[in-house]
Design an enzyme around this catalytic site. Structure first.
Site, PDB file in Angstrom:
ATOM      1  N   HIS A 171      -9.320  -6.962   6.851  1.00 40.13           N
ATOM      2  CA  HIS A 171      -9.361  -7.671   5.565  1.00 40.13           C
ATOM      3  C   HIS A 171     -10.638  -7.371   4.773  1.00 40.13           C
ATOM      4  CE1 HIS A 171      -8.172 -10.387   2.516  1.00 40.13           C
ATOM      5  NE2 HIS A 171      -7.601 -11.311   3.264  1.00 40.13           N
ATOM      6  N   GLU A 395       6.998   1.696  -6.828  1.00 38.20           N
ATOM      7  CA  GLU A 395       8.061   2.706  -6.887  1.00 38.20           C
ATOM      8  C   GLU A 395       7.606   3.973  -6.172  1.00 38.20           C
ATOM      9  OE1 GLU A 395      11.702   3.725  -7.506  1.00 38.20           O
ATOM     10  OE2 GLU A 395      11.186   2.258  -9.061  1.00 38.20           O
TER      11      GLU A 395
END
Length: 451
Positions: A171, A395
């Site tokens: 993280h 995408e």
């Protein structure tokens, strides 16, 4: 009325029958002889744990899994030229005692694997399945514990030709927004285009002031030595019931309308604020108590935490391309009696005030607090929102993911918000994990609040 996503827990595959085919290290394409380290801000410092996400893709006859795997390998190599810290290693600077990233080019993990199941046979992708951990690699067995990569990528193919990208990141490397930007950049490279958003890796932009100056009380933070209980980030061995509550966009709009009727207008009545207020009320009132203790329980103070992006709240603003953790913990506090009796609009206001108080000075004060004290966010419940991060909107050459989700572990004080998988772009799933008695109460208050 809000509905349970599943009236009963579905039968989940306990073993996805995943076989590791290859486990290796990949390196940036541009070698550098210059040794350097990357400073980590005080926000980064407290987030030294792995975040694992899985991104599922339907079969595509033009992009067979073995072709996708090779394309991903090459694109990740190129990506690490810009995100060079992903090939580095966490270390403690002996002179300061702080964590930083040694950008030594030691490499990131890249694993290829195969499951004996089809994507459809995995069943419900929304319901948290611990077996999804088999689709992610966080530790490379060939490396010692003190030399594990900060970033590991696993490509798992399914019998049907579908596949999953499992990504494990420490993280300290990304927050949710910068990870989304990383995925968009990866998609650009896969499409043989330049990076869509060149990253800003300068974490010193969130460096503490000299000298540090704490100008606000920070009720959302607690020093390590002052904390007598476990943190909301810790997993539990306690048996928990998992339930998913589905809120449609229409239901959220009705909650917003209801909140607006009793709101002063001081804070914005947003979808996030009303859902968080709903979760807070349910979680606070679900804490089990004996009947004779109920009145005392209503006098108990409850604190809810949630993350706020500070990129646009600072002066000057952080670049949108900032790669580090540019989030602070907002908090809201109230007695359980208020959460039971106050109008819903007032609870929404209290939630919204948490984000509203985070100005440039407040953010700098919180960062300076981290310079002076060793501590972490602390409250009774944390709302972790994956709702509008948009991982499933990226995408790739082979299309958008069918679903993207974190690998979920047993944390009873963290409530997760996920986007709707059924096409309602403004709907949300609320995932709670609680002991059975508390879950029964949570469900009661959830339905009560919506009525």
């Amino acid at each position: 009325m809000g509905s349970l996503y599943q009236e009963s827990s579905p039968l989940l595959l306990q073993d996805l029958k995943v076989t590791i085919k290859e486990s290796t290290l990949i390196f940036p394409s541009e070698e550098t002889s210059e040794k350097k380290s990357m400073f980590l801000s005080n926000v980064d410092q407290i987030l030294n744990f792995d975040v694992q996400t899985v991104h599922f893709f339907r079969p595509n006859k033009d992009f067979l899994p073995e072709i996708v795997s090779e394309k991903l390998r090459k694109a990740l190599v190129k990506a690490m030229d810009a995100y060079e810290f992903l090939a580095g290693r966490l270390r403690v600077d002996p002179s300061s005692g702080r964590l930083d990233v040694d950008c030594n080019g030691s490499g990131a993990g890249f694993v290829t694997a195969a499951s004996e199941y089809t994507l459809e046979e995995l069943g419900d992708l929304v319901y948290p399945n611990p077996a999804f951990a088999q689709l992610v690699t966080s530790q490379l067995q060939s490396l010692p514990k003190d030399n594990q990569p900060l970033f590991a990528f696993q490509m798992t193919s399914f019998k049907c030709g579908g596949f999953a990208m499992g990504i494990s990141t420490n993280h300290t490397t990304f927050d949710g927004l910068s990870f989304k930007t990383f995925l968009e950049n990866l998609a650009s490279l896969l499409n043989e285009k330049p990076l869509s958003t060149p990253p800003c890796n300068d974490r010193s932009l969130l460096k503490a002031r000299t000298p540090p100056s704490v100008t606000f009380p920070h009720h959302e933070l607690v020093k390590f030595q002052d904390c007598e209980t476990t943190t909301v980030f810790e997993a539990t061995s306690q048996h928990l019931d998992f339930k998913i509550f589905k809120l449609s966009s229409d239901q959220i709009n009705k909650l917003k309308e209801r909140a607006s009727e009793t709101s002063s207008g001081y804070v914005r009545v947003s979808g996030f604020n009303v859902v968080t207020a709903l979760v807070w009320r349910c979680k606070a009132l679900s804490v089990t108590s004996e009947k004779e203790e109920e009145e005392a329980n209503l006098e108990r103070e409850s604190t809810i935490l949630y993350a706020v992006d500070i990129r646009g709240r600072l002066n000057p603003e952080l670049p949108p391309s900032y790669t580090g953790n540019a989030v602070l913990t907002a908090y809201a506090k109230a007695k359980c009696k208020a959460l039971l009796e106050e109008p819903f609009g007032r609870i929404v206001e209290i939630v919204g005030e948490g984000a509203k108080r985070i100005t440039d000075e407040y953010a700098r004060s919180a960062i300076d607090w981290g310079e002076l004290y060793k501590g972490f966010p602390h409250g009774q419940v944390l709302v972790s929102s994956w709702w509008k991060l948009g991982f499933a909107e990226v995408e790739y050459p082979w299309g958008k993911p069918k679903y993207s989700c974190p690998v979920v572990y047993h944390r009873k004080d963290i409530v997760l918000l996920f986007p709707d998988i059924d096409g309602d772009s403004k709907g949300v799933y609320v995932l709670a994990a609680l002991p059975s008695k508390e879950m029964t109460k949570f469900q009661h208050w959830f339905e009560d609040t919506l009525c």
